[in-house]
Scaffold this active site. Sequence first.
Site, PDB file in Angstrom:
ATOM      1  CD  GLN A 588      -2.815   1.176   0.052  1.00  0.00           C
ATOM      2  OE1 GLN A 588      -3.077   0.140  -0.551  1.00  0.00           O
ATOM      3  NE2 GLN A 588      -3.295   2.349  -0.308  1.00  0.00           N
ATOM      4  CD  GLU A 589       2.801   3.800   3.736  1.00  0.00           C
ATOM      5  OE1 GLU A 589       3.272   4.731   3.065  1.00  0.00           O
ATOM      6  OE2 GLU A 589       2.032   3.993   4.687  1.00  0.00           O
ATOM      7  CB  SER A 590       6.492   1.782  -1.632  1.00  0.00           C
ATOM      8  OG  SER A 590       6.642   0.382  -1.420  1.00  0.00           O
ATOM      9  CE1 TYR A 695      -1.231   3.315   4.149  1.00  0.00           C
ATOM     10  CE2 TYR A 695      -1.910   2.717   6.366  1.00  0.00           C
ATOM     11  CZ  TYR A 695      -0.930   2.821   5.398  1.00  0.00           C
ATOM     12  OH  TYR A 695       0.352   2.416   5.689  1.00  0.00           O
TER      13      TYR A 695
END
Length: 733
Positions: A588-590, A695
Amino acid sequence: MLKKLQKKQISIIAGAALFAFSAGAMVSAPEIGKSLGQWLNLNKGQPEELSKVTNVKSDVFPLISQSPAERAAKLEELTQKSRSPDRERARYLLASDYIDTKQAQKALELLTGLDRSYPALAPYILLKQAQAQDLLGEDGKASDLRQQVLKQYPKEAAAVRAIYLIGQPKLHDTAIAQFPSHPLTWEIIRKRLSENPNQPQLRLILAKYAYNQPGIVGVLDQLVQQPNLKPEDWDVIGTAYWENNQFLKAANAYAKAPKTARNLYRTGRGLQVGGKNREQAIANYNQLLQQFPDARETGTGLLRLAEMARTSKDALPYLNQVTAKFPEQASQALVRKAQIFQALKDQKSAQAAWQELITKYAKSDEAAEYRWKNALEKAKVRDYTSAWKWAQPIVINNPNSILAPRAGFWMGKWATNLGKEQEAKSSYEYVISQFPYSYYAWRSANLIGLNVGNFDNVRQLNPEVIPYQRPIPPAGSATFQELYLLGQDRDAWLQWETEYLNKQQPTIAEQFTEGLIRLARGEYLSGINLISKLEDRETPEEQAEYQAFSKQITYWQARYPFPYLREIEKWSSERQLNPLLVTALMRQESRFESKIKSVAGATGLMQVMPDTAKWIASKIPLDIKTIDLVNPNDNVMLGTWYLDHTHEQYGNNSMLAIASYNAGPGNVARWLRTLPKEDPDDFVEAIPFNETRDYVRQVFGNYWNYLRLYNPEISNIVAKYSAQQPKLPGNGD
């Protein structure tokens, strides 16, 4: 099985890097276990157990995830067996490893004669022999082998590598003429342009075949300065600009291209998005309407004209044309009409538009959104029966909508509030069966008591995982497929780019294969985007093909990856974190891009801020000067420390820890004071930051997908629910 973390080393899997997408946005994939034959034929049938799934019956292909040192003994053993496809593959892979480690003589012993017994890779075998001869200083023998490739395989993609290495200008002309889509041809062209920039035909080749490569916008910017470009040249240039999100430049190019429906629409849209020449954009849309009154682009153009109308009333005639003539865009027009009527205080007309939307276009995303809005309003005043009735058609009519699993899950929650536990259970089972990819399938599985973890204990779980093996790409030649399955990713890419000429309108198989090869090359962001966009196909035939395709486990495993395994294993064990949760957050972050940096400065796989890194370094402690946030090991070391820290702050509640990772502890502290805490699902839905609310759902949706795709216990449970096909309760009464 799901076990609590032990002190022993965590073993996740040894697999290739494939990728993931947001939970809750996919089409159902209930049949998650398939054999190779079923996968290739896209047959329907009952799910198989994950532990029984095999993609390719080979002893060699599973070894590509190992290092050369780790696989050497096994490959050597396979080379001694009687002649078979695996023996030839083992010889090729082991020889490649020897070349990489400068053991040229050993490589030659394996490669000699292999081109005759392994015809699929024959030209590449000769090229490998040439590499080995180069290492031995035998330049003449190496050159002879490359000339042999040109003589025996002049039409094969491998010939371009021979041409490139031989370096003769006349041969370069051949590469440009016969292999314009080969990446080494692009290198030849770039070299020529550096020597003589005034060669527009070479720039046009790059614009047509290499438009997705770095630096192409600069090539285009110089190309448009050339005189005497033809309309078809401007079409190529406009498309290349468009694909690189240079919309205003694309509009200017398309204005000089042939007047097709697509080009007229893109000219208007480029001008509109670019914020320039509003009147000219309107003129292009009107020209589209006049010249191509029935084209699909015309319906979208009418919606754009409505957006650009001076007043709300001025927009209505355009919207009326859409609803009268373009059913594919009519639902969007009806929403806009209803909103305009509401703003004009004409509630009767507004209600008529909404009613037409949910009756005539019940299967549209806009109808689902309208129903969901009404369902939430009813639930807010605790009218759960009405909320149920508004939500149920979404699950039935809009199964491909992002809202369908959400609606099904909350129908279960509302049934519980009404004291109807059996209806609630049926709703949860239906979500697991029909929407197994979604965050809400995980929440449903938890609420009916399945062993999938919850917000309070997911960090401590240590899921068993079945190793991943690359699938056979559904498109491309046998040569390309062999190279890909052997992990020869650069050669596979060169081969595929030469074959892949249908980039503007690829088949589903071609687009999926392009995604696979990008992922294999470490281009995770673009690879997963290509794979995920398969669900956006519009024609009924393509949608049907996608629906069948998306039922294959290999498709879903291509959306949920396991890159950076060693780092994840090491630091998840060190921090006593569930490695699948770490992987889910990293995705999810990168999107697994180790060099990615946000506008705020967050860097790397787990998007660590430099100031946060300094603070963590002081706690560990270690010298911050030795830390490189782009380095995967350093980034995961710091990111997992912080994820452990957020868990400690909230008593190992992973939902709060994940929310804090995104929004910070100050916001979470405020939410704990102001939001409902009795039910975690109510808390998630009430998070006031859209980004953080999404998120949380996406990270846990990712975790669930890793679990259902790779853990045999959960995979088999989901398969059984799919096979049973539970029914959705009829109403909320």
